[in-house]
Design an enzyme around this catalytic site. Structure first.
Site, PDB file in Angstrom:
ATOM      1  N   GLN A  10       0.884  -0.934   0.051  1.00  0.00           N
ATOM      2  CA  GLN A  10       0.057  -0.075   0.006  1.00  0.00           C
ATOM      3  C   GLN A  10       0.686   1.202   0.072  1.00  0.00           C
ATOM      4  O   GLN A  10       2.100   1.231   0.564  1.00  0.00           O
ATOM      5  CB  GLN A  10      -0.843   0.052   1.363  1.00  0.00           C
ATOM      6  CG  GLN A  10      -2.068  -1.229   1.003  1.00  0.00           C
ATOM      7  CD  GLN A  10      -2.815  -1.074   2.400  1.00  0.00           C
ATOM      8  OE1 GLN A  10      -2.645  -1.811   3.276  1.00  0.00           O
ATOM      9  NE2 GLN A  10      -4.099  -0.612   2.373  1.00  0.00           N
ATOM     10  N   SER A  11       0.548   2.309  -0.583  1.00  0.00           N
ATOM     11  CA  SER A  11       1.279   3.416  -0.789  1.00  0.00           C
ATOM     12  C   SER A  11       1.761   4.175   0.257  1.00  0.00           C
ATOM     13  O   SER A  11       2.740   4.878   0.089  1.00  0.00           O
ATOM     14  CB  SER A  11       0.686   4.502  -1.850  1.00  0.00           C
ATOM     15  OG  SER A  11       0.392   3.556  -3.210  1.00  0.00           O
ATOM     16  N   SER A  12       1.102   4.352   1.449  1.00  0.00           N
ATOM     17  CA  SER A  12       1.449   5.193   2.356  1.00  0.00           C
ATOM     18  C   SER A  12       1.068   4.589   3.798  1.00  0.00           C
ATOM     19  O   SER A  12       0.225   3.638   3.541  1.00  0.00           O
ATOM     20  CB  SER A  12       0.644   6.638   2.224  1.00  0.00           C
ATOM     21  OG  SER A  12      -0.880   6.272   2.440  1.00  0.00           O
TER      22      SER A  12
END
Length: 694
Positions: free
Chosen positions: A22-24
């Site tokens: 997941q990106s963040s």
């Protein structure tokens, strides 16, 4: 999932990887359903034929963007396993989970095509060797990269639009508080007064450093509202630093201005895997947004601009004063030396009048106004490192390198043999588990299931052992055999370089040292001994010690040991010259010199009140003996009279070796004998030797 027919037994024999990302960090904490959907792909892999032992989840890259592979350890490990032929299939919820960078994506596709690795997502299974699948995967990767660009473009545009209206929510500095009604001054009066004091003192002293020293002298601290971590939202009072004062004086928020874009990211300065790096302070004309009178102010905008002008003038003046030397200095280890106490880089301080130079750690003094960590005389350190550098070029070291490589080769062969034995042992165990499974009654399902699980575990252990054996056989260590011409060249360099070293320029010396050395760590103990840790190319670390000249030993253990030794030697009757010789043989060192002298010992004895034995005797403080003067008083004669009697042989006595003078035992019979000699009742007195133990 389409493309199941592309799965063959050669794929089922290898690992199946579910790549989860997941990106963040915010997405990891709040969007947990996405992680569940990605982890659910493990069930689909089991349905396709992979067992539990073969399916693994790579989740090391949670909270990291796929814009680049740098900083994503999970992706790099995945690519390495593909290159080793260990992976049969890689599954992600969608292609954007794997990469949003075309270069990284196509490199992974090339590896998968070479090593026959499948790629899957929720839409189907693809084989990079197939032209149509390769084309489709390439298009998906391109669309993923374009999607990231589009997302970033929209987000940046929205953020900039809100910033230009002054509506963008951002952290306010300490001294301001954001409430539901807007930004207000901090209700805590102590915080407000301390911020006001910073501006008042800078206006008075015109220097950030002078303001810091004022706060330190008066033991005043600075408030700091924590925005993250254990104390998030709380105000902590901390010791002042130049950086903390500078952030207050340079922040336009204290002048009531909303500013956005004061620091902007430069791609060439970013460190891979660290999104917050690479931000460079911009000129005010390059800020993206600036709105005056947006918040309550501590100072006016005019005062803020004058403060910035003073800070800029101070910086220009400092650059002028600290202009680089016109000629390179003699220091050999510029840029390589780090402090062994705080880990900061050490600078070089030249003493022009005396021709000396030092390695100094001034980080604590510069940034926090505290004492300098270390300042070390550099000549001795340079000599020690130079000797280590010459030693590394000696033929003996080359022989050690070859011997070490041979040992590694022998150890590798031994490891391969042991791993081969493990494979044989595990194969036998798997065969036994298979026989037990075949011999059990099929109707007894509980035992059958247990034996089946045992058999599968044994097979997995066999496959893992075989992979380890293949890896060891695939990458054996190369035995180093240095050719004779190259060996002779090294030998010539090791012999000739010390002779040519003095004639080389400092720049050339530094360049030569950097061919083998990457870093040096220095730590001095109170006795003046410096521990030198040299980090060589290849991360080999060696340690050595050298003693530096100390310019002050007051209060150190070395001084105390030296004084105790002088006191002990004085009690044995040695004079200052003899004591100095004894200290030099014991390798003790005085400050500001290499050897003890009679003058140095005399000064130390005078400073610490160490009285010599003759002086003690002259003062008449002995409990076991009388001095010549004391005996003379008791017989009512001048001491010279007793001296003449000793010279004429009428009194037989020897000089005491410990106290260096004539000593008479404390016995009344000695006094009676001396009185008889005075009255000419006897012609000779023999004085027995003094017994110091009583």
């Amino acid at each position: 999932m389409n493309g199941i027919a592309k799965i063959h037994s050669r794929h089922l024999d290898r690992q199946a990887i579910v790549y989860l990302r997941q990106s963040s960090t915010k997405q990891v904490l709040q969007n947990q359903e996405s992680a569940r959907n990605q982890r659910a792909l493990t069930d689909r892999l089991r349905e396709l034929g992979w067992n539990d032992a073969q399916v693994s989840v790579v989740d090391e890259d949670q909270g990291k963007s796929a814009a680049q592979s740098a900083g994503r350890e999970g992706f790099q490990k995945l690519a390495a396993d593909v290159g080793l032929g260990r992976v049969g299939i890689i599954v992600g919820y969608e292609v954007s989970r794997l990469s949003r960078n075309c270069a990284d994506w196509h490199q992974l596709l090339e590896l998968c095509a070479v090593f026959d690795t499948l790629i899957g997502d929720v839409d189907g299974i693809y084989h990079p060797r197939d032209f149509n699948d390769r084309l489709l995967l390439g298009l998906k990767g391109t669309m993923s990269a374009a999607e990231l660009h589009s997302l970033r473009l929209r987000l940046d545009a929205g953020r900039l639009s809100k910033a230009r209206r002054g509506e963008l929510i951002q952290h306010v500095p300490t001294g301001l508080v954001r409430t539901a009604e807007g930004v207000i001054l901090d209700p805590d009066e102590s915080i407000r007064q301390r911020i006001h004091l910073v501006f008042e003192k800078f206006w008075e002293l015109s220097s950030i450093r002078q303001v810091m020293l004022y706060f330190l002298r008066n033991e005043l601290q600075l408030p700091r509202r924590q925005t993250s971590g254990l104390y998030a939202g709380q105000v902590l009072w901390k010791d002042p630093s130049a950086a903390a004062l500078g952030s207050i004086l340079k922040n336009p928020a204290y002048a009531g201005a909303f500013a956005y874009g004061r620091r902007q990211a430069v791609a060439t300065r970013k460190i891979p895997g660290r999104p917050a790096t690479g931000r460079i302070r911009q000129q005010q004309s390059d800020w993206l947004a600036l709105i005056h009178d947006a918040w309550p102010a501590y100072i006016s905008w005019k005062v803020h601009e004058e403060i910035q002008q003073r800070i800029s003038q101070n910086a220009d003046r400092m650059k002028e004063q600290c202009r680089p030397r016109s000629t390179p200095g003699k220091a050999l280890l510029i840029g390589l030396v780090r402090c062994g106490k705080c880990g900061c880089r050490m600078s070089v301080s030249y003493k022009n009048r005396e021709g000396r130079y030092q390695y100094c750690c001034q980080s604590a003094q510069k940034h926090y106004g505290k004492r300098t960590c270390q300042y070390l005389s550099a000549e001795e350190i340079d000599v020690a490192v130079t000797d280590a550098f010459f030693e590394a070029l000696q033929p003996a070291e080359i022989d050690v390198l070859e011997q070490h490589s041979r040992q590694q080769a022998d150890q590798h062969q031994q490891l391969v043999r042991e791993q081969a034995r493990d494979v044989q042992r595990l194969e036998y165990a798997a065969h036994r588990a298979e026989q037990q499974y075949d011999n059990v009654d099929p109707t007894n399902r509980l035992i059958t299931a247990t034996l089946e699980t045992k058999w599968e575990s044994a097979l997995h252990a066999v496959n893992s052992a075989r992979e380890r054996l293949e890896d060891s056989r695939r990458e054996p260590p190369v035995e180093i055999n240095i050719p004779m011409p190259l060996r002779e060249a090294f030998a010539d360099a090791g012999k000739q370089l010390p002779e040519l070293w003095k004639g080389l320029s400092p720049t050339t010396r530094r360049a030569l040292v950097r061919t083998l050395i990457t870093g040096i760590n220095l730590l001095r103990d109170p006795d003046g001994v410096v521990q030198i840790r040299v980090v060589w190319k290849g991360r080999l670390v060696t340690e050595q010690k050298t003693r530096l000249r100390s310019f002050s030993l007051r209060g150190t253990d070395l001084e105390q040991r030296t004084v105790d030794r002088i006191r002990e030697l004085s009690s044995r009757g040695l004079n200052s010259e003899a004591i100095a010789n004894e200290l030099n043989t014991e390798e003790l060192m005085p400050c500001r010199g290499e050897r003890f002298t009679e003058i140095i010992v005399t000064k130390l004895r005078r400073r610490f009140g160490i009285v010599s034995n003759p002086a003690i005797a002259r003062r008449g403080n002995l409990s076991f003996a009388w001095t010549l003067s004391e005996v003379a008083r008791q017989i009512n004669r001048h001491p010279s009279w007793i001296s003449r009697q000793i010279h004429n042989g009428r009194v037989t006595i020897s000089v005491d070796a410990t106290y260096g003078c004539y000593l008479f035992p404390k016995d009344e019979s000695i006094i009676e004998s001396m009185k008889a000699l005075r009255d000419q009742k006897t012609s000779h007195v023999k004085v027995p030797k003094v017994q110091k133990n009583g």
